[in-house]
Each structure stands twice: as C-alpha cells, then as structure tokens.
Design a protein around this motif. Structure first.
Motif, PDB file in Angstrom:
ATOM      1  N   ILE A 383       0.856  -1.191   0.000  1.00  0.00           N
ATOM      2  CA  ILE A 383       0.000   0.000   0.000  1.00  0.00           C
ATOM      3  C   ILE A 383       0.888   1.235   0.000  1.00  0.00           C
ATOM      4  O   ILE A 383       1.722   1.422   0.890  1.00  0.00           O
ATOM      5  N   PHE A 384       0.710   2.060  -1.050  1.00  0.00           N
ATOM      6  CA  PHE A 384       1.526   3.250  -1.216  1.00  0.00           C
ATOM      7  C   PHE A 384       0.641   4.498  -1.191  1.00  0.00           C
ATOM      8  O   PHE A 384      -0.364   4.560  -1.889  1.00  0.00           O
ATOM      9  N   PHE A 385       1.033   5.478  -0.396  1.00  0.00           N
ATOM     10  CA  PHE A 385       0.359   6.775  -0.388  1.00  0.00           C
ATOM     11  C   PHE A 385       1.153   7.717  -1.296  1.00  0.00           C
ATOM     12  O   PHE A 385       2.248   8.156  -0.929  1.00  0.00           O
ATOM     13  N   ALA A 386       0.622   7.996  -2.475  1.00  0.00           N
ATOM     14  CA  ALA A 386       1.304   8.877  -3.428  1.00  0.00           C
ATOM     15  C   ALA A 386       0.778  10.299  -3.289  1.00  0.00           C
ATOM     16  O   ALA A 386      -0.432  10.497  -3.139  1.00  0.00           O
ATOM     17  N   LYS A 387       1.672  11.269  -3.371  1.00  0.00           N
ATOM     18  CA  LYS A 387       1.247  12.665  -3.201  1.00  0.00           C
ATOM     19  C   LYS A 387       0.567  13.208  -4.456  1.00  0.00           C
ATOM     20  O   LYS A 387      -0.241  14.140  -4.388  1.00  0.00           O
ATOM     21  N   ASP A 388       0.891  12.614  -5.619  1.00  0.00           N
ATOM     22  CA  ASP A 388       0.296  13.080  -6.865  1.00  0.00           C
ATOM     23  C   ASP A 388       0.412  11.979  -7.917  1.00  0.00           C
ATOM     24  O   ASP A 388       0.984  10.900  -7.670  1.00  0.00           O
ATOM     25  N   LEU A 389      -0.115  12.253  -9.110  1.00  0.00           N
ATOM     26  CA  LEU A 389      -0.136  11.243 -10.172  1.00  0.00           C
ATOM     27  C   LEU A 389       1.272  10.934 -10.668  1.00  0.00           C
ATOM     28  O   LEU A 389       1.569   9.786 -11.049  1.00  0.00           O
ATOM     29  N   GLU A 390       2.158  11.925 -10.673  1.00  0.00           N
ATOM     30  CA  GLU A 390       3.537  11.680 -11.100  1.00  0.00           C
ATOM     31  C   GLU A 390       4.193  10.611 -10.234  1.00  0.00           C
ATOM     32  O   GLU A 390       4.797   9.656 -10.734  1.00  0.00           O
ATOM     33  N   GLU A 391       4.046  10.756  -8.927  1.00  0.00           N
ATOM     34  CA  GLU A 391       4.637   9.768  -8.016  1.00  0.00           C
ATOM     35  C   GLU A 391       3.954   8.420  -8.170  1.00  0.00           C
ATOM     36  O   GLU A 391       4.608   7.373  -8.110  1.00  0.00           O
ATOM     37  N   ALA A 392       2.642   8.415  -8.402  1.00  0.00           N
ATOM     38  CA  ALA A 392       1.907   7.157  -8.555  1.00  0.00           C
ATOM     39  C   ALA A 392       2.409   6.361  -9.751  1.00  0.00           C
ATOM     40  O   ALA A 392       2.602   5.138  -9.669  1.00  0.00           O
ATOM     41  N   VAL A 393       2.630   7.033 -10.879  1.00  0.00           N
ATOM     42  CA  VAL A 393       3.114   6.333 -12.082  1.00  0.00           C
ATOM     43  C   VAL A 393       4.528   5.792 -11.858  1.00  0.00           C
ATOM     44  O   VAL A 393       4.843   4.669 -12.276  1.00  0.00           O
ATOM     45  N   LEU A 394       5.375   6.553 -11.190  1.00  0.00           N
ATOM     46  CA  LEU A 394       6.728   6.066 -10.894  1.00  0.00           C
ATOM     47  C   LEU A 394       6.687   4.835  -9.991  1.00  0.00           C
ATOM     48  O   LEU A 394       7.445   3.869 -10.195  1.00  0.00           O
ATOM     49  N   LEU A 395       5.805   4.845  -8.993  1.00  0.00           N
ATOM     50  CA  LEU A 395       5.668   3.677  -8.114  1.00  0.00           C
ATOM     51  C   LEU A 395       5.181   2.460  -8.900  1.00  0.00           C
ATOM     52  O   LEU A 395       5.667   1.336  -8.692  1.00  0.00           O
ATOM     53  N   ALA A 396       4.223   2.690  -9.798  1.00  0.00           N
ATOM     54  CA  ALA A 396       3.720   1.581 -10.621  1.00  0.00           C
ATOM     55  C   ALA A 396       4.824   1.007 -11.490  1.00  0.00           C
ATOM     56  O   ALA A 396       4.936  -0.221 -11.643  1.00  0.00           O
ATOM     57  N   SER A 397       5.661   1.866 -12.070  1.00  0.00           N
ATOM     58  CA  SER A 397       6.749   1.381 -12.934  1.00  0.00           C
ATOM     59  C   SER A 397       7.788   0.595 -12.136  1.00  0.00           C
ATOM     60  O   SER A 397       8.443  -0.310 -12.658  1.00  0.00           O
ATOM     61  N   ARG A 398       7.925   0.913 -10.866  1.00  0.00           N
ATOM     62  CA  ARG A 398       8.938   0.269 -10.028  1.00  0.00           C
ATOM     63  C   ARG A 398       8.454  -1.076  -9.486  1.00  0.00           C
ATOM     64  O   ARG A 398       9.244  -2.021  -9.367  1.00  0.00           O
ATOM     65  N   TYR A 399       7.172  -1.190  -9.188  1.00  0.00           N
ATOM     66  CA  TYR A 399       6.705  -2.372  -8.452  1.00  0.00           C
ATOM     67  C   TYR A 399       5.818  -3.330  -9.251  1.00  0.00           C
ATOM     68  O   TYR A 399       5.534  -4.433  -8.781  1.00  0.00           O
ATOM     69  N   THR A 400       5.347  -2.944 -10.439  1.00  0.00           N
ATOM     70  CA  THR A 400       4.511  -3.860 -11.223  1.00  0.00           C
ATOM     71  C   THR A 400       5.396  -4.904 -11.885  1.00  0.00           C
ATOM     72  O   THR A 400       6.355  -4.559 -12.590  1.00  0.00           O
ATOM     73  N   PRO A 401       5.109  -6.210 -11.701  1.00  0.00           N
ATOM     74  CA  PRO A 401       5.941  -7.252 -12.320  1.00  0.00           C
ATOM     75  C   PRO A 401       5.860  -7.207 -13.838  1.00  0.00           C
ATOM     76  O   PRO A 401       4.815  -6.877 -14.414  1.00  0.00           O
ATOM     77  N   GLY A 403       5.295  -8.374 -17.533  1.00  0.00           N
ATOM     78  CA  GLY A 403       4.300  -9.300 -18.059  1.00  0.00           C
ATOM     79  C   GLY A 403       2.904  -9.048 -17.522  1.00  0.00           C
ATOM     80  O   GLY A 403       1.952  -9.718 -17.926  1.00  0.00           O
ATOM     81  N   TYR A 404       2.763  -8.060 -16.627  1.00  0.00           N
ATOM     82  CA  TYR A 404       1.460  -7.748 -16.040  1.00  0.00           C
ATOM     83  C   TYR A 404       1.103  -6.273 -16.317  1.00  0.00           C
ATOM     84  O   TYR A 404       1.780  -5.587 -17.070  1.00  0.00           O
ATOM     85  N   SER A 405       0.029  -5.818 -15.698  1.00  0.00           N
ATOM     86  CA  SER A 405      -0.527  -4.513 -16.061  1.00  0.00           C
ATOM     87  C   SER A 405      -0.706  -3.604 -14.851  1.00  0.00           C
ATOM     88  O   SER A 405      -0.879  -4.065 -13.726  1.00  0.00           O
ATOM     89  N   CYS A 406      -0.718  -2.300 -15.149  1.00  0.00           N
ATOM     90  CA  CYS A 406      -1.099  -1.253 -14.195  1.00  0.00           C
ATOM     91  C   CYS A 406      -2.362  -0.591 -14.717  1.00  0.00           C
ATOM     92  O   CYS A 406      -2.421  -0.178 -15.882  1.00  0.00           O
ATOM     93  N   LEU A 407      -3.381  -0.478 -13.856  1.00  0.00           N
ATOM     94  CA  LEU A 407      -4.639   0.146 -14.224  1.00  0.00           C
ATOM     95  C   LEU A 407      -4.831   1.438 -13.427  1.00  0.00           C
ATOM     96  O   LEU A 407      -4.789   1.421 -12.189  1.00  0.00           O
ATOM     97  N   PHE A 408      -5.016   2.530 -14.137  1.00  0.00           N
ATOM     98  CA  PHE A 408      -5.371   3.802 -13.502  1.00  0.00           C
ATOM     99  C   PHE A 408      -6.881   3.946 -13.586  1.00  0.00           C
ATOM    100  O   PHE A 408      -7.442   4.222 -14.641  1.00  0.00           O
ATOM    101  N   SER A 409      -7.557   3.694 -12.466  1.00  0.00           N
ATOM    102  CA  SER A 409      -9.022   3.717 -12.422  1.00  0.00           C
ATOM    103  C   SER A 409      -9.436   4.371 -11.113  1.00  0.00           C
ATOM    104  O   SER A 409      -9.641   3.698 -10.095  1.00  0.00           O
ATOM    105  N   PRO A 410      -9.587   5.698 -11.088  1.00  0.00           N
ATOM    106  CA  PRO A 410      -9.633   6.460  -9.829  1.00  0.00           C
ATOM    107  C   PRO A 410     -10.799   6.167  -8.892  1.00  0.00           C
ATOM    108  O   PRO A 410     -10.694   6.384  -7.695  1.00  0.00           O
ATOM    109  N   ALA A 411     -11.954   5.729  -9.425  1.00  0.00           N
ATOM    110  CA  ALA A 411     -13.145   5.481  -8.599  1.00  0.00           C
ATOM    111  C   ALA A 411     -13.644   6.764  -7.917  1.00  0.00           C
ATOM    112  O   ALA A 411     -14.335   6.699  -6.904  1.00  0.00           O
ATOM    113  N   ALA A 412     -13.314   7.899  -8.486  1.00  0.00           N
ATOM    114  CA  ALA A 412     -13.696   9.195  -7.911  1.00  0.00           C
ATOM    115  C   ALA A 412     -13.550  10.269  -8.988  1.00  0.00           C
ATOM    116  O   ALA A 412     -12.776  10.100  -9.935  1.00  0.00           O
ATOM    117  N   PRO A 413     -14.274  11.384  -8.847  1.00  0.00           N
ATOM    118  CA  PRO A 413     -14.130  12.473  -9.817  1.00  0.00           C
ATOM    119  C   PRO A 413     -12.762  13.142  -9.722  1.00  0.00           C
ATOM    120  O   PRO A 413     -11.973  12.869  -8.814  1.00  0.00           O
TER     121      PRO A 413
END
Length: 435
Positions: A383-401, A403-413
């Motif tokens: 579980i990662f608390f990202a301060k903004d979308l830039e940090e979120a994408v960097l975390l996804a690039s670092r930790y997603t295995p 052969g798999y996928s990262c989904l940006f699906s905010p569930a909020a406006p």
C-alpha cells in the motif's frame, strides 16, 4: 425547432446562468434567434464574463445574483451550477430550465436518452455507432461533450438525437426522451444533490415525463435502481426490463471492448436499435467495428514489460471493480480523487479481497481514505500513499511485475485537481509515455 425556441423566449426577461459549454451555446442561440433583445448572463468566473462584448448582453457577477434573481421570468441554468443548497421557492424553481429540457421539448424527431451512474458514455456511443452503421440519420450530444443546442442545425422529423444525460442535466427536466435508458444507480454526486434520494429523483426525470408509446429500458439487475423504481409511481413509458442475461436477444460475440459490464452496455444499445427497427444481424455486424472510448479501459503503452491502461472515466467504485474484472492481468491499481463523502468501507474490503492486485497506489483524497481503512487489515498487499499522479506512475513502474498490467481507475471524480476526467486521463497517458 428554431421557431419554437424563439417563441418560447420571446418577450421574457431571460438570464443565462453559467458560461460553460452549454451556457455559451445557449447565449449564442438566443442572440442569433432574437436579435436586438436584451439578455442577462451570470458566472462566478469574471474572466468568462469579461470575455463577452455585446451591447445586448448585461453581465451580473454571481455574488450579486441572488439579490435580483426574482426579476427574471426564465433562468437557463448550466448543469454545473448547484442549487440544492439554496432555498428557492417553488415559483422560482418553475422558472429554471436547462438546455436538455428545451432540446427534448422541441426536437422534431426521435430522441434517445441514456443515464446511469456508470456506462453512459460507452452506451450512448454504441447506440450512435449502431444506428450510424445501420443507415439512420443520427446525431449525438449531451454530457459526452457536445451541447444539445449544437445539434439544432440537423433537426428534422427523420433525425434521431442520442443524448448522454447526467443527473445535473436531468435535474430540472420536465420532458423525457422517446427512448429512455437507465443503466444503473449507485451512490454518486451526493455533494451536488445533497442526498441519494435527490440524486435518484433527478435521474428518474429521464422517464418520468414520457408519453404512452415511448420506451423505458432499465436494468432489472441493479438493486438500488429497482428498489427506487418500486418506491415510485409507475413510469408512463412501455417498460423494457434487462438483466444482462438476454443472450437470445442479440449476438454480442463480435464486441471487441473487454468486460462483462461492456456486454451489458452493448445489450442496452442493441435493444434501443432493435426498437427503432434495425435488424439483429446488422446490429451484430456493427458491433464488430466499435473501438471503445478514450479514457475507458484505454490501452496506453507497454513500457519495460508492463502494460498501462487509462480508465480515468471511472468516477465510482463500481466502475473500477468492473475495470479490474475486464483486465485480469492487473497487478497494480492507481485509485483516488475528489472526496464527495460517499462510504468507502465496502469498496475497501473488496479491494483487499482481490488477490490479483498486489500494489494499491493511493492518491488524495479518497485514495488516502481507503489506505487508512486498509492499513491494518490488508497486510498481504503493498500500500503506497502517493502525493500526486507523477509519483503514482513512478511507483507503478517500479513495483509492477513484468508481463502484467497497471490500471489507472480512480473510482472518484477529478474536480479537486483537474478540469475533468479527460484532462486527468491525458496527464496519466503523458506520464506513462515519459517513462
């Protein structure tokens, strides 16, 4: 149609409240159809007000409006202007109209309206695509980004207008489309409407004012929707109840966009096309060429073995869960956006149960709320608390295995940080392409 609108406004002191896309389209039409008539406009954005330079337009700043609003005979309100918190008396409410209401009232051909807490854009676009492929004279507008009044030049008795309709656009409606589709009902926009009941009531205007012989297509498999409809007087249109299991109704096997929810959207769209006389085999063939929408489970790129998907249009938890189901390779999920005060406990628990999700990357505001709910319960996930979308994408690039996928699906406006979900989605795509 122009003559009907002209006669409706003729001789009435009129205010255009809000200068977004719909407000601008309304003002342009009024100035064109009723030249040398004084109109009033109001907006909280002084830059938008100052951009108007017309001697027949008198400008009012929003902080001064309530002192003089009683003087207007007609108030054309933009959908984004919230009024639930204002103590308007019934006589004033009757003077408020929306562009949607006027369009549905005066359009000479068939109208198809689509509402729901999720799936509106895809279903509306599917209906438009099917009918266009079927040779119908069809046009699309509404919440999809095209003000209904922009369709007026194409108005005639053979023209079909497909409108995506939000609760904001339906709130003051007193006319309903010829074919009304209500896809689902979930907790949404409570900060705008004030309560779930008020939100549901606004949505219900899509069918409440239909005529005998009109059609009301709704999702029988959605508990909140069926419970709400059961509590109301029967809608006047012919009911068509769908639950997503009508496999014999239409062949959906050629639909290319992923997910069970999209098959249900396609079923709704196909039902509308069938009611207009399009043959089932032509519908099945047309489904094959539908490519889906930007920002809805949109593949962006594969970078260093990780596939990235943009689902920025997801503004409710149910849409995010549907997106996860549609893309089984997801290992990293980026969620979070504007906090409207809806309950997130059930959604948080469901995320914890999804064993395929290894990394939850959480954005302010709702993402952080979810993170605090899960911090001590969901120990098997990162579980990662990202301060903004830039940090979120960097975390996804670092930790997603790989052969798999990262989904940006905010569930909020997006409104606390972005103008709309499109701007948010474009930002995500640009960040991915910069990796």
């Amino acid at each position: 149609m122009i003559d009907s609108i002209r006669n409706f406004f003729l001789g009435k002191k009129t205010l255009v409240w809000g200068l977004g896309m719909e407000g601008q389209a309304t003002l342009e039409l009024l100035l064109k159809t009723l030249p040398e008539t004084l109109f009033y406009v109001c907006d909280r954005d002084l830059q938008a007000l100052n951009a108007i330079n017309n001697p027949w337009v008198k400008k009012i700043e929003e902080n001064q409006l309530l002192k003089q609003i009683d003087q207007f005979e007609l108030i054309v309100k933009s959908p984004g202007i919230r009024t639930a918190h204002l103590s308007f008396d019934p006589s004033l409410k009757k003077r408020i109209v929306l562009q949607t209401e006027l369009f549905l009232r005066f359009w000479p051909g068939k109208t198809i309206g689509v509402t729901g807490s999720k799936g509106k854009s895809t279903t509306s676009s599917l209906i438009y695509h099917l009918l266009k492929q079927g040779g119908f004279k069809v046009y699309m507008g509404g919440n999809i980004g095209i003000p209904p009044f922009r369709l007026i030049p194409f108005a005639d008795e053979k023209s079909i207008a497909v409108l995506e309709l939000s609760s904001y656009q339906l709130e003051y409606c007193r006319h309903s489309p010829s074919i009304a589709l209500w896809l689902n009902l979930y907790q949404e926009h409570l900060n705008y409407h004030g309560s779930f009941e008020a939100y549901a009531h606004a949505k219900s205007n899509i069918a409440r004012f239909q005529s005998i012989g009109d059609y009301f297509i709704y999702n029988q498999d959605n508990p909140d929707l069926t419970n709400y409809l059961f509590s109301q007087e029967k809608m006047p249109g012919i009911p068509v109840q769908l639950d997503g299991k009508e496999d014999n109704l239409i062949d959906l096997s050629r639909l290319k966009i992923p997910g069970k929810h999209n098959k249900k959207n396609a079923l709704f769209a196909a039902t509308a096309a069938l009611l207009l006389g399009m043959p089932a085999n032509a519908i099945a063939e047309a489904l094959d060429s539908f490519q889906g929408l930007p920002h809805r489970l949109e593949y962006v790129a594969t970078v260093k073995g990780v596939a990235y998907y943009n689902d920025s249009i997801s503004t409710v938890p149910e849409a995010t869960l549907a997106g996860i189901e549609a893309i089984p390779s997801v290992r990293s999920l980026i969620i979070g956006g504007q906090d409207r005060g809806i309950s997130l406990e059930s959604f948080s628990s469901r995320l914890c149960e999804l064993t395929m999700i290894e990394n939850l990357i959480l954005l302010p505001e709702t993402g952080w709320r979810i993170g605090y709910l899960l911090k001590d319960k969901c120990t098997k996930k990162n579980i990662f608390f990202a301060k903004d979308l830039e940090e979120a994408v960097l975390l996804a690039s670092r930790y997603t295995p790989k052969g798999y996928s990262c989904l940006f699906s905010p569930a909020a406006p997006s409104y606390h940080l972005y103008l709309n979900f499109e701007k948010r989605g474009e930002h995500f795509k640009n960040l991915v392409l910069q990796l």
